[in-house]
Structure formats: structure tokens, C-alpha cells
Scaffold this active site. Structure first.
Site, PDB file in Angstrom:
ATOM      1  N   TYR A  33       0.840  -1.204   0.000  1.00  6.09           N
ATOM      2  CA  TYR A  33       0.000   0.000   0.000  1.00  6.09           C
ATOM      3  C   TYR A  33       0.868   1.243   0.000  1.00  6.09           C
ATOM      4  CZ  TYR A  33       0.953   0.971   4.961  1.00  6.09           C
ATOM      5  OH  TYR A  33       1.566   1.287   6.154  1.00  6.09           O
ATOM      6  N   LYS A 147       6.569  -2.030   1.814  1.00  2.00           N
ATOM      7  CA  LYS A 147       5.402  -1.437   2.478  1.00  2.00           C
ATOM      8  C   LYS A 147       4.183  -2.353   2.322  1.00  2.00           C
ATOM      9  CE  LYS A 147       3.281   3.127   3.152  1.00  2.00           C
ATOM     10  NZ  LYS A 147       3.760   3.345   4.523  1.00  2.00           N
ATOM     11  N   GLU A 179      11.963   2.186  14.541  1.00  2.00           N
ATOM     12  CA  GLU A 179      11.097   3.268  14.053  1.00  2.00           C
ATOM     13  C   GLU A 179       9.815   3.268  14.857  1.00  2.00           C
ATOM     14  OE1 GLU A 179      10.233   2.451   9.938  1.00  2.00           O
ATOM     15  OE2 GLU A 179       9.984   0.311  10.332  1.00  2.00           O
TER      16      GLU A 179
END
Length: 284
Positions: A33, A147, A179
Site C-alpha cells: 500500500y 510497504k 522506528e
């Protein structure tokens, strides 16, 4: 009025949209995505998002249902049909529908889905006041640079943060921050150096991250790409996140303790200003 969504060649009211129960995005999270931010009814830095889309599908040996130029044309039509001024446009490509089998199907046609979300982007409470972050173990797979829609570990980490009274979680692996749940993590040392983890398969190659680091260097800020620890966050002069949906947003509380005075720092505020100017110039 309901939103208009896009599903495999059709623009439909959201309550009429359907996808096969055999779609591999549904069965295996076999899908990728992208989320492009919308400002003034246009897309921010969209060419970079489409380039990452291509990189992701290539990494999974997954085809696209049409060209990137055609995908962008559909995106722009989605903005018109939904009359969206500020928010985001979500795009998802799956390997398509096929009888359930772990092996990649040989003849499935990739699926393409899009929808819009209206929300404030520039003037937000998070940007003005900063957010709070807690740490949690990073239990995700080892190809975070792709992703994919396999976001359950990130969702669990986000809920852990919310349950702890924080806004988000920074993930920790082997003693270092990787992250955030849906953003890249950055700190500014007391010597004024901007630290952020180097690109690898351990983190998402953030589109906003790339632009912000370039802006920082243009402004004369020293950027060092290396891993940093939770202790370094606690002792930092500033911390902030970057993402397509939140641009540059200060982190003011870490694991229940304020970072310095618990207020947004000047570097984060300046980089946000610079990124907003960059975003407005990139509109398409």
C-alpha cells in the site's frame, strides 16, 4: 454522502464496494500500500510514493494491474470525485484472487483499491503540542522496507502505547530504536546533530524522511544516519517523527518522562515549516 472508492476499474459508493473473499490481500496480507497526503485538493510528493510502490511490488514479484501513469490518473480522479481538500489517499495493490494456496498463483490478476480520508494535516494539536511515545519490542518481520499491509504487529504496538496513555510506540530491537508504528524516528543531540537510523531492511524507507533529511542538510544541520538507543532518546535535546500523514511532529514525552522541558523543540518546528513549504511546491 458516502465516499467514492475505486475497486478494480470501478468508481463506487463505499457501501457498494466489494472484493473477492479469495483475494490474497485478505487471506495472506499479500499486498502492498501507499498513502499520499492531500493538500489543497492535490497530492504531495506523489512521484516518490509511486516510485516506492513500484519498488515494493518488484520486491514481492507482484505485478501492477496498470501503469504508474494510469494509477496516478485514477488517484487524481478520486480527488475530484470525493472533493477532498486535506487528508490522505490510500492505495492498495494485492496479488489478486486465487484459490487458497501458500504458493504464488501463476495466473491471478492484481487488484487495485483506493479510498480517501479527510482530516487536518497542517494545523493539528499534535504538531502544536507534540506527542508522547513509549517503547515496545519490535516483533515485525525482517523486510520492513517493503510497504506491505501486514500491519498487525504495528497495530498491536500502537494499542500498547494507547493503553499506556501515550500517542505512539517506538519499536526496539537488539537494544536500538528501529522506528515508530507508522513513522520514522529521529532525535537531535545536545550538540545539534540530527540522528536517524540508516536505511536497511529493518525500517521503512520513508518518503517524508528522505525529504526532511535533505531539507535539514540544506539548512546546515548535521545529519548522522546511525542506530540510537532509548537512553540516547531520553538524553536528547529533541525528538520527532516523520510520516506522510503527520509530516514532522515533535515527540515531547518518552517513556513517561519529558524530553528536556516537554515542549516542541526549535529544530522540529523549523523542519516542519520547511517541509510544509516543500509539500506545497510538490503538489500535483
Amino acid at each position: 454522502m458516502s465516499r467514492i472508492v475505486y475497486v478494480n476499474g470501478e468508481f463506487l459508493p463505499e457501501d457498494e464496494a466489494k472484493i473477492s473473499v479469495f483475494d490474497r490481500g485478505f487471506l495472506f496480507a499479500d499486498a502492498i500500500y501507499e498513502v499520499s497526503t492531500v493538500l489543497q485538493g492535490k497530492l504531495v510528493d506523489n512521484a516518490a510514493h509511486l516510485a516506492r510502490l513500484q519498488r515494493s511490488v518488484d520486491a514481492l514479484n507482484m505485478g501492477l494491474p496498470c501503469s504508474l501513469e494510469e494509477i496516478e490518473a485514477i488517484q487524481l480522479e478520486m480527488l475530484k470525485r470525493n472533493d477532498i481538500n486535506e487528508g490522505g489517499l490510500y492505495l492498495q495493490v494485492t496479488r489478486g484472487a486465487a484459490d487458497r494456496d501458500f504458493a504464488f498463483p501463476k495466473d491471478s490478476k492484481p487488484s487495485l483499491v483506493m479510498f480517501t480520508q479527510s482530516r487536518p494535516v497542517i494545523d493539528t494539536a499534535a504538531a502544536q503540542n507534540g506527542i508522547s511515545v513509549v517503547t515496545t519490542p519490535d516483533i515485525r518481520w525482517q523486510r520492513r522496507d517493503i510497504k506491505t499491509v501486514g500491519l498487525l504487529p504495528a497495530s498491536m504496538a500502537k494499542q500498547t502505547a494507547l493503553d499506556a496513555g501515550a500517542n505512539d510506540a517506538w519499536l526496539v530491537e537488539d537494544g536500538f530504536i528501529t522506528e515508530g508504528t507508522s513513522n520514522n524516528a529521529h532525535i537531535v543531540t545536545k550538540d545539534g546533530v540530527l540522528l536517524t537510523r540508516a536505511l536497511s531492511n529493518k525500517i521503512l524507507h520513508g518518503i517524508t524522511r528522505k525529504a526532511v533529511l535533505a531539507l535539514a542538510e540544506e539548512t546546515g544541520i548535521t545529519v548522522e544516519e546511525r542506530s540510537f538507543t532509548p537512553d540516547e532518546v531520553s538524553n536528547a535535546a529533541e525528538a520527532f517523527i516523520t510520516s506522510a500523514s503527520m509530516f514532522v511532529t515533535p515527540v515531547v514525552t518518552f517513556n513517561g518522562e519529558p524530553i528536556v522541558d516537554g515542549k516542541p523543540g526549535k529544530v522540529a518546528k523549523r523542519l516542519r515549516e520547511l517541509y510544509i513549504a516543500f509539500a506545497l511546491k510538490s503538489l500535483k
